[in-house]
Scaffold this active site. Sequence first.
Site, PDB file in Angstrom:
ATOM      1  N   GLY A  39       0.794  -1.235   0.000  1.00 40.00           N
ATOM      2  CA  GLY A  39       0.000   0.000   0.000  1.00 40.00           C
ATOM      3  C   GLY A  39       0.820   1.277   0.000  1.00 40.00           C
ATOM      4  N   VAL A 253      13.053  29.010   8.002  1.00 36.06           N
ATOM      5  CA  VAL A 253      13.587  28.187   9.087  1.00 36.06           C
ATOM      6  C   VAL A 253      15.009  27.763   8.725  1.00 36.06           C
ATOM      7  CG1 VAL A 253      13.305  25.999  10.322  1.00 36.06           C
ATOM      8  CG2 VAL A 253      11.296  27.389   9.760  1.00 36.06           C
ATOM      9  N   HIS A 456     -31.681  18.937  -5.204  1.00 36.05           N
ATOM     10  CA  HIS A 456     -31.865  19.935  -4.162  1.00 36.05           C
ATOM     11  C   HIS A 456     -32.425  19.256  -2.925  1.00 36.05           C
ATOM     12  CE1 HIS A 456     -32.873  23.685  -2.177  1.00 36.05           C
ATOM     13  NE2 HIS A 456     -34.060  23.166  -1.896  1.00 36.05           N
TER      14      HIS A 456
END
Length: 477
Positions: A39, A253, A456
């Site tokens: 996976g 950073v 709707h």
Amino acid sequence: MHQHDLVVIGAGPGGYVAAIRAAQLGLNVACVEKEPALGGTCLRIGCIPSKALLESSERYHAARESLREHGVKVKGVDLDLGDMLKRKDKIVSGLTAGVEALFKKNKITRYQGHGRIVGPGRVDVLSSRHEGTEARRHEGEAAAGSTVSMQARHVIIATGSKSAPLPGVELDGDRVGTSTEALGYSEVPKHLVVIGAGYIGLELGSVWCRLGAKVTVLEYLDRILPGMDAEIAKEALKLLTRQGLEFELGVRVTGARRDGKKCVVTCEGREPIACDRVLLSVGRAPCTDDLGLESVGIRLDERGRIPVDDHFRTAAPGIYAIGDVIRGPMLAHKAEDEGVACAEFIVTGYGHVNYDAIPGVCYTEPEIAAVGKTEEQLKEAGRAYKVGTYHFRANGRARSLGHIDGRVKILADAQTDRILGVHILGPRAGDLIAEAAVAIEFGASAEDLARCSHAHPTLAECLKEAALGVHGRVING
Ligand code: NAI
């Protein structure tokens, strides 16, 4: 020597999908994966576990903060972080086991170990025993420490990506870590500093913020989510700030390290920040270490990616590459689409991916989703366009859900009306974007979309209204 028609290196969304499609097309397929679970990053330490935690943390937050507006009073809401993490792990193991079952069903031979190309059509699998776990045996698996050699007419490299390092940031696999660590902190940090306001920083920053951490996001640019439509990103910044995430933009950073039980983050032109955890999320880098590319004459490009042509062919005959290891967005579904196209090309001589219709989703609350061009890209290309916008607050379904922030924005060609880009910030944006991707794939105009019936009350009506908005014909607004 094991013989196969195709060897796929890597069993992430790109590799496992390519393997299945090739098996469907009748090839004898093998897939090499170094991790015990199939996976890839997406299932094990990426998309899926992060979505599990996003959902759980959102439920916790809703129970504490927003159920009251529905007239639901909940007393004594407690967090059991251990259970929350266990739920996430269970979802991951269920899905990775599912991929294993798919391999069996499609008769794909799985090799566990590190795959290395050793010459044209030759792949070695170097097996390693995983510490702390007994090495599981699979069909074709080499004994720990040994090598299995394979021969195949075709090889697909689908080795994915890893967190990109940042000079000065000393990862310690615990307090100063990447998304992998941030998916499993054993306690809620008091103060989490996130480096980089991209997909990972915002998603995992949201998780820990909802669970109670003070979260400071440091971003080098003067905006969040580079690459997303600027107007949408600006509105997202406002909403995320309102939720309690702290942003410091325009900050570079320069370092981060552990200091006893604390961490220190150093930045250019600013006082160092003390915190108790650091999440480095400044992008991802292709995984090409020890793949043996030199044995077949493949040279990486300036960004460490494997160069490929339109059919995923590398410089070496019979060797293909797909997913995060090549150009294009580092997204699971992009890798999947390439896996299918590559397998089909190998077998049939055809196979295609439309890079103009690949959606992207950032699973913050509300979600942010996009497909096609941004306004900035259209301006830069000098293309005349029209904009249609519709705000969720005017939509009945959004109101009943209690999620009224955000908007749908549709960009259409000024002359032809063809939809060029759709950007959604709002509830279920990640699901709503599918309609926009289909519209772009089919070359729809804004008029086409506006004339399609939308049920709707649904959130999808916002897409219809935004499409009407391209021609100044919004009905409800
Ligand atoms: P990113 O490329 O999305 O964002 C990285 C951010 O870090 C940028 O805004 C960049 O300006 C900033 N940055 C770079 N250097 C810096 C510095 N020195 N100081 C401060 N800020 C700095 O990378 P991210 O979030 O790590 O994601 C990696 C990949 O994974 C992306 O390609 C993304 O598409 C994918 N991904 C997709 C998800 C999804 O589809 N929902 C979820 C998570 C990741």
